[in-house]
Design a protein around this motif. Sequence first.
Motif, short mmCIF file in Angstrom:
data_model
loop_
_atom_site.label_atom_id
_atom_site.label_comp_id
_atom_site.label_asym_id
_atom_site.label_seq_id
_atom_site.Cartn_x
_atom_site.Cartn_y
_atom_site.Cartn_z
N LEU A 1 0.83 -1.21 0.00
CA LEU A 1 0.00 0.00 0.00
C LEU A 1 0.87 1.26 0.00
CD1 LEU A 1 -2.83 -1.03 2.50
CD2 LEU A 1 -3.04 -0.74 0.02
N LYS A 2 2.04 1.16 0.64
CA LYS A 2 2.95 2.30 0.71
C LYS A 2 3.70 2.50 -0.60
CE LYS A 2 6.66 1.60 3.08
NZ LYS A 2 7.51 1.31 4.25
N THR A 3 4.15 1.40 -1.20
CA THR A 3 4.99 1.49 -2.40
C THR A 3 4.21 1.41 -3.70
OG1 THR A 3 5.38 -0.90 -2.53
CG2 THR A 3 6.89 0.41 -1.14
N GLY A 4 3.07 0.74 -3.68
CA GLY A 4 2.31 0.52 -4.92
C GLY A 4 2.94 -0.51 -5.84
N ASP A 5 3.95 -1.23 -5.35
CA ASP A 5 4.70 -2.19 -6.17
C ASP A 5 3.98 -3.55 -6.18
OD1 ASP A 5 6.52 -3.71 -7.56
OD2 ASP A 5 8.20 -3.37 -6.17
N LEU A 6 2.96 -3.66 -7.01
CA LEU A 6 2.18 -4.90 -7.05
C LEU A 6 3.00 -6.07 -7.58
CD1 LEU A 6 -1.28 -3.63 -8.42
CD2 LEU A 6 -0.60 -4.05 -6.05
N LYS A 7 3.81 -5.81 -8.58
CA LYS A 7 4.63 -6.89 -9.13
C LYS A 7 5.63 -7.40 -8.10
CE LYS A 7 5.53 -6.75 -13.46
NZ LYS A 7 6.05 -6.46 -14.83
N VAL B 1 -13.59 -4.93 0.87
CA VAL B 1 -12.76 -3.82 1.33
C VAL B 1 -13.33 -3.33 2.66
CG1 VAL B 1 -12.05 -1.44 0.85
CG2 VAL B 1 -12.14 -3.12 -1.01
N PRO B 2 -12.49 -3.17 3.69
CA PRO B 2 -13.01 -2.69 4.99
C PRO B 2 -13.76 -1.37 4.85
CG PRO B 2 -10.74 -3.43 5.19
CD PRO B 2 -11.04 -3.42 3.73
N ALA B 3 -14.85 -1.26 5.57
CA ALA B 3 -15.69 -0.07 5.47
C ALA B 3 -14.96 1.18 5.95
CB ALA B 3 -16.97 -0.28 6.29
N HIS B 4 -14.01 1.02 6.88
CA HIS B 4 -13.34 2.18 7.49
C HIS B 4 -12.08 2.59 6.73
CE1 HIS B 4 -11.52 -1.45 9.28
NE2 HIS B 4 -10.40 -0.75 9.23
N THR B 5 -11.80 1.99 5.58
CA THR B 5 -10.56 2.29 4.87
C THR B 5 -10.49 3.75 4.45
OG1 THR B 5 -9.15 1.68 3.00
CG2 THR B 5 -11.53 1.62 2.63
N THR B 6 -9.27 4.30 4.45
CA THR B 6 -9.06 5.68 4.00
C THR B 6 -8.73 5.73 2.52
OG1 THR B 6 -6.72 5.54 4.63
CG2 THR B 6 -8.27 6.40 6.27
N TYR B 7 -8.61 4.56 1.87
CA TYR B 7 -8.29 4.50 0.45
C TYR B 7 -9.57 4.49 -0.37
CZ TYR B 7 -3.60 3.19 2.03
OH TYR B 7 -2.37 3.17 2.63
N ASP B 8 -9.46 4.91 -1.63
CA ASP B 8 -10.59 4.85 -2.54
C ASP B 8 -10.99 3.40 -2.79
OD1 ASP B 8 -12.36 6.09 -4.70
OD2 ASP B 8 -11.17 4.65 -5.84
N LEU C 1 -9.01 0.29 -4.75
CA LEU C 1 -8.55 -0.88 -4.02
C LEU C 1 -9.04 -2.17 -4.65
CD1 LEU C 1 -8.69 -0.09 -0.20
CD2 LEU C 1 -6.70 -0.68 -1.56
N LEU C 2 -10.27 -2.18 -5.15
CA LEU C 2 -10.79 -3.38 -5.81
C LEU C 2 -9.98 -3.71 -7.05
CD1 LEU C 2 -14.65 -2.84 -5.51
CD2 LEU C 2 -13.27 -4.56 -4.33
N ARG C 3 -9.60 -2.67 -7.81
CA ARG C 3 -8.76 -2.90 -9.00
C ARG C 3 -7.38 -3.39 -8.58
NH1 ARG C 3 -11.46 1.87 -10.66
NH2 ARG C 3 -9.71 3.17 -9.98
N LEU C 4 -6.84 -2.82 -7.51
CA LEU C 4 -5.54 -3.25 -7.00
C LEU C 4 -5.58 -4.71 -6.59
CD1 LEU C 4 -3.28 -1.28 -4.57
CD2 LEU C 4 -3.90 -3.63 -4.02
#
Length: 260
Positions: free
Chosen positions: A83-89, A194-201, A205-208
Amino acid sequence: MKIGRIIGEGNTATVYEYGEGTVLKLFVQGYPQNAIEREFHNAKAINSMNFAKPKAHEMICCEERTGIIYDRVEGESLLDWVLKTGDLKGCAKYMANLHKSIVQNRVSHVPDYKQFLISNILKARSTNLMEPEGVLEILDKLKDGDTLCHGDFHPGNILLSNGTTVVIDFMNVCHGDFLYDVARTVFLVQYTPVPAHTTYDRESLLRLKKRLADLYLIEMNVTRDRIQDYLSVIMTARVGECPDEESGFKRVLGNDRLEL
């Protein structure tokens, strides 16, 4: 021995410093004793196996709660890292390399994955999300096996430190076909709400989650076709396993349409 500061906290347990090089995973008061004993048995059963994990030492009572003493492992969760780096690969590579080292082990003295699924499928009869009829027939045709399956393998249960990964949480360890554990990981990564309390879009997140599952499968050299039946069974069983997820689960399935 006195417990030290809190170094980790979850829904079912809090992890404390405990002596030199160890931690105490102390379960919440009232947590089922048989579940704690199952985790301890599972952890002890795999102590000597060749993959990166904290060893379990003993089960103790502390402040009217039950806990398990484990080796201390430093690092941040792979979930926080991605989540910090965005490095999915990079995350998919870390996951797959560690998972491959787990499923190369053979074991028989832990629960059978089919029994775990059957128990939760039968619990799902009381819900309205899925009809379990027919799912048991699919399960019966799936392969048996003696491959070690972690049962809860996802970035939140992987610690990363200086490029080294370690797996934690052995409540759902079982034996079976390795494709079950791959499918279970895909489900946990992609299809859990996705947790209801998440601060992310939420949509991002679903696409991620979907992309990470795809990359993980590539690294594991497993196609979605090979795990389709496993996923169908796992999705039905999850309703019995975690009924509180039901409403969020419906939304995820509605948006994603499974894409199997």
